[in-house]
Design an enzyme around this catalytic site. Sequence first.
Site, PDB file in Angstrom:
ATOM      1  N   LYS A   1       0.845  -1.188   0.000  1.00 16.23           N
ATOM      2  CA  LYS A   1       0.000   0.000   0.000  1.00 16.23           C
ATOM      3  C   LYS A   1       0.888   1.248   0.000  1.00 16.23           C
ATOM      4  O   LYS A   1       1.469   1.613   1.020  1.00 16.23           O
ATOM      5  CB  LYS A   1      -0.913   0.061   1.232  1.00 16.23           C
ATOM      6  CG  LYS A   1      -1.976   1.164   1.057  1.00 16.23           C
ATOM      7  CD  LYS A   1      -2.606   1.623   2.348  1.00 16.23           C
ATOM      8  CE  LYS A   1      -1.837   2.683   3.039  1.00 16.23           C
ATOM      9  NZ  LYS A   1      -1.654   3.936   2.283  1.00 16.23           N
TER      10      LYS A   1
ATOM     11  N   SER B   1       4.789   7.347  10.412  1.00 12.90           N
ATOM     12  CA  SER B   1       4.915   8.094  11.662  1.00 12.90           C
ATOM     13  C   SER B   1       4.821   7.173  12.873  1.00 12.90           C
ATOM     14  O   SER B   1       4.206   6.096  12.814  1.00 12.90           O
ATOM     15  CB  SER B   1       3.805   9.143  11.733  1.00 12.90           C
ATOM     16  OG  SER B   1       2.556   8.488  11.696  1.00 12.90           O
ATOM     17  N   THR B   2       5.387   7.619  13.967  1.00 13.96           N
ATOM     18  CA  THR B   2       5.331   6.843  15.207  1.00 13.96           C
ATOM     19  C   THR B   2       3.880   6.717  15.679  1.00 13.96           C
ATOM     20  O   THR B   2       3.467   5.662  16.169  1.00 13.96           O
ATOM     21  CB  THR B   2       6.226   7.523  16.264  1.00 13.96           C
ATOM     22  OG1 THR B   2       7.582   7.460  15.779  1.00 13.96           O
ATOM     23  CG2 THR B   2       6.151   6.831  17.606  1.00 13.96           C
TER      24      THR B   2
ATOM     25  N   GLU C   1       9.251   1.056  10.842  1.00 12.05           N
ATOM     26  CA  GLU C   1      10.278   2.066  10.579  1.00 12.05           C
ATOM     27  C   GLU C   1       9.615   3.415  10.784  1.00 12.05           C
ATOM     28  O   GLU C   1       8.834   3.864   9.945  1.00 12.05           O
ATOM     29  CB  GLU C   1      10.791   1.937   9.129  1.00 12.05           C
ATOM     30  CG  GLU C   1      11.512   0.645   8.832  1.00 12.05           C
ATOM     31  CD  GLU C   1      12.875   0.554   9.515  1.00 12.05           C
ATOM     32  OE1 GLU C   1      13.359   1.565  10.051  1.00 12.05           O
ATOM     33  OE2 GLU C   1      13.442  -0.542   9.519  1.00 12.05           O
TER      34      GLU C   1
ATOM     35  N   CYS D   1      13.450  10.575   7.091  1.00  8.00           N
ATOM     36  CA  CYS D   1      13.318  10.130   8.483  1.00  8.00           C
ATOM     37  C   CYS D   1      14.616  10.288   9.257  1.00  8.00           C
ATOM     38  O   CYS D   1      14.600  10.530  10.454  1.00  8.00           O
ATOM     39  CB  CYS D   1      12.830   8.693   8.524  1.00  8.00           C
ATOM     40  SG  CYS D   1      13.817   7.630   7.485  1.00  8.00           S
TER      41      CYS D   1
ATOM     42  N   GLU E   1       9.564  15.622  15.508  1.00  7.45           N
ATOM     43  CA  GLU E   1      10.017  15.572  14.125  1.00  7.45           C
ATOM     44  C   GLU E   1       9.300  16.655  13.313  1.00  7.45           C
ATOM     45  O   GLU E   1       8.085  16.763  13.368  1.00  7.45           O
ATOM     46  CB  GLU E   1       9.660  14.192  13.578  1.00  7.45           C
ATOM     47  CG  GLU E   1      10.180  13.931  12.202  1.00  7.45           C
ATOM     48  CD  GLU E   1       9.848  12.504  11.758  1.00  7.45           C
ATOM     49  OE1 GLU E   1       8.725  12.045  12.014  1.00  7.45           O
ATOM     50  OE2 GLU E   1      10.723  11.875  11.147  1.00  7.45           O
TER      51      GLU E   1
HETATM   52  P1  NAD Z   1       1.928   8.337   8.136  1.00  6.12           P
HETATM   53  O1  NAD Z   1       2.214   7.489   9.312  1.00  6.12           O
HETATM   54  O2  NAD Z   1       0.860   9.337   8.234  1.00  6.12           O
HETATM   55  O3  NAD Z   1       1.558   7.432   6.872  1.00  6.12           O
HETATM   56  C1  NAD Z   1       2.397   6.393   6.430  1.00  6.12           C
HETATM   57  C2  NAD Z   1       1.564   5.376   5.673  1.00  6.12           C
HETATM   58  O4  NAD Z   1       0.577   4.837   6.555  1.00  6.12           O
HETATM   59  C3  NAD Z   1       0.798   5.940   4.492  1.00  6.12           C
HETATM   60  O5  NAD Z   1       0.746   4.954   3.486  1.00  6.12           O
HETATM   61  C4  NAD Z   1      -0.586   6.180   5.062  1.00  6.12           C
HETATM   62  O6  NAD Z   1      -1.616   6.131   4.095  1.00  6.12           O
HETATM   63  C5  NAD Z   1      -0.734   5.032   6.039  1.00  6.12           C
HETATM   64  N1  NAD Z   1      -1.621   5.287   7.162  1.00  6.12           N
HETATM   65  C6  NAD Z   1      -2.032   6.488   7.669  1.00  6.12           C
HETATM   66  N2  NAD Z   1      -2.831   6.286   8.737  1.00  6.12           N
HETATM   67  C7  NAD Z   1      -2.918   4.946   8.912  1.00  6.12           C
HETATM   68  C8  NAD Z   1      -3.594   4.116   9.849  1.00  6.12           C
HETATM   69  N3  NAD Z   1      -4.329   4.631  10.825  1.00  6.12           N
HETATM   70  N4  NAD Z   1      -3.456   2.779   9.742  1.00  6.12           N
HETATM   71  C9  NAD Z   1      -2.680   2.239   8.764  1.00  6.12           C
HETATM   72  N5  NAD Z   1      -2.033   2.971   7.843  1.00  6.12           N
HETATM   73  C10 NAD Z   1      -2.147   4.308   7.912  1.00  6.12           C
HETATM   74  O7  NAD Z   1       3.316   8.980   7.760  1.00  6.12           O
HETATM   75  P2  NAD Z   1       3.601  10.003   6.600  1.00  6.12           P
HETATM   76  O8  NAD Z   1       3.172  11.335   7.045  1.00  6.12           O
HETATM   77  O9  NAD Z   1       3.071   9.455   5.319  1.00  6.12           O
HETATM   78  O10 NAD Z   1       5.188   9.898   6.511  1.00  6.12           O
HETATM   79  C11 NAD Z   1       6.035  10.612   7.310  1.00  6.12           C
HETATM   80  C12 NAD Z   1       6.504   9.789   8.483  1.00  6.12           C
HETATM   81  O11 NAD Z   1       7.181   8.613   8.025  1.00  6.12           O
HETATM   82  C13 NAD Z   1       7.532  10.507   9.309  1.00  6.12           C
HETATM   83  O12 NAD Z   1       7.262  10.344  10.678  1.00  6.12           O
HETATM   84  C14 NAD Z   1       8.843   9.837   8.950  1.00  6.12           C
HETATM   85  O13 NAD Z   1       9.842   9.909   9.923  1.00  6.12           O
HETATM   86  C15 NAD Z   1       8.400   8.454   8.730  1.00  6.12           C
HETATM   87  N6  NAD Z   1       9.395   7.738   7.933  1.00  6.12           N
HETATM   88  C16 NAD Z   1      10.174   6.799   8.541  1.00  6.12           C
HETATM   89  C17 NAD Z   1      11.153   6.135   7.818  1.00  6.12           C
HETATM   90  C18 NAD Z   1      12.019   5.087   8.449  1.00  6.12           C
HETATM   91  O14 NAD Z   1      12.575   4.272   7.719  1.00  6.12           O
HETATM   92  N7  NAD Z   1      12.178   5.036   9.743  1.00  6.12           N
HETATM   93  C19 NAD Z   1      11.338   6.427   6.476  1.00  6.12           C
HETATM   94  C20 NAD Z   1      10.540   7.407   5.896  1.00  6.12           C
HETATM   95  C21 NAD Z   1       9.554   8.047   6.638  1.00  6.12           C
END
Ligand code: NAD
Length: 488
Positions: free
Chosen positions: A183, A236-237, A257, A291, A392
């Site tokens: 996804k 995100s966390t 991650e 990240c 962050e």
């Molecule tokens: P997000 O957590 O909002 O979304 C990530 C993914 O999860 C998307 O595909 C989104 O559609 C999906 N999602 C959203 N809500 C969900 C839910 N309730 N249940 C299941 N899936 C859900 O994060 P974002 O804003 O898209 O990305 C930024 C975040 O990702 C930052 O916190 C960044 O640090 C993190 N990130 C971490 C790494 C790593 O390897 N550690 C790498 C890149 C980004």
Amino acid sequence: MRVLDDCLPFLIGDRWVGGGPRKHQILEDPSYGREIAAAWLADGADVEAAVAAARRSFDSGVWQAVGGDQRSRVLWRIADLIEQHALELATLEMRNTGKPLASCLHGEIPFAAQCFRYFAGLAPQVAGRAIALYGLPNEQFRAGTRLEPVGVVAAIVPWNGPLVQACWKVAPALAAGCSVVLKPSELTPLTALRLGELALEAGLPPGVLNIVTGGAEVGEALGAHPDVDKLSFTGSTRVGKALLQAAAGNLKRLTLELGGKSPVLVLEDADLEAAAEGIAQGIFGNAGQVCVAGSRVYAHASIHEALMRRVVQRAQGLQVGPGDLPTTQMGPLQSAAQLGRVSAMVERARADGAVVETGGERVILANAPGGHYHAPTVLSGLHAGMEILREEVFGPVLCMMPFDDPAELASLANDSPYGLAASIWTRRLDAANQLAAQVRAGLVWVNCHGIPDMAVPFGGFRQSGWGRENGIEAMQQYLETKSILIRL
Ligand code: NAD
């Protein structure tokens, strides 16, 4: 790319699905704030169908049972196809994320191909081990382990590195023999969908890789699905914690991650030019939407000002612009919402007493007035406990702080709920080694920041997540160990 009723369809088995009563998502080019396409969003029934297709393909043995050599060949062909379509994929990624085209073409896309090659190399090497028994007599018994694919994997990825992050999950999962439902973020599905086409073209059996587009609802459905054996999530966390709850139903295996607030530790003897360059790249690369972005610099008080001057100079010299201009060094944020979040955090920091050394606000470009640009920003005058130091930002915002006593440096670095990455800048490798051991982070760079390599495990301590991507450690995330004990 194929289109169905004016929108991009998604992949279940060998069917490209969309239309009917389904909702769709408008996709935007963040460089200009312009609509570029629309994608169909999967509904609940589509998620069921995608998981069922993955399950069928897994149980049939069409992929897991063919052997590592055969899997390796297909993964290698996917890598070849990624390279053959590099310009097309780079353009899709640039349009959907705003990243400069050159960085997509020379960074992201070759790295995605490398990822498939790396795991193609590991696929035939998956092997258990023979065990020398401890209490039982070895003459009467034989024992050993088999490594078996974990089953159906759901892979959920964010919008900041859409293709690479998808590959970091899909390639090791496929190498291990798993079937996958991927996804992508609802905001950036273009390259993932194209990857699905290329994987089929490379000979991956239908159903082994399924791709469903959608947001939280689709992610939640995958996270809670009883027939998904393993969830690999990057994001995100906050969402990672929610998925932990969702995954409890069938105790599915989890790789998380998550976010970071990575410290950059600059010792008194550091090469300031090299450090300033690395710091600028580490926070302004991909407009800070990384990240592992090095967002908190702790520099020895004797060099703090000199270092800050150099970083500010680099920030001011950066060419901010649309991804399709060859002169652009830093593109926009991926969405208006992300620009709003970054601007609001900078405003709150300012209200809390932060000094804006440079930047600090959004940028409106004459040639791209609808784009989501934020100026490369350097903040000083910060104090422990400020939101901007703890949370962050996921934008081009750097916090700079002086320190006096090197003995306090590790505790300053560790003063965060996260533990994803860190970098240390010094000419003394003994000092670097000592500090690296004290920093609680999954990846510590010395005299560089943010440089990935497929062979180097990547992942977080503490609230930055569980498990590792890349390296042989990534393969282990998609394998179960089965022990077999035989009475002879
Ligand atoms: P997000 O957590 O909002 O979304 C990530 C993914 O999860 C998307 O595909 C989104 O559609 C999906 N999602 C959203 N809500 C969900 C839910 N309730 N249940 C299941 N899936 C859900 O994060 P974002 O804003 O898209 O990305 C930024 C975040 O990702 C930052 O916190 C960044 O640090 C993190 N990130 C971490 C790494 C790593 O390897 N550690 C790498 C890149 C980004």
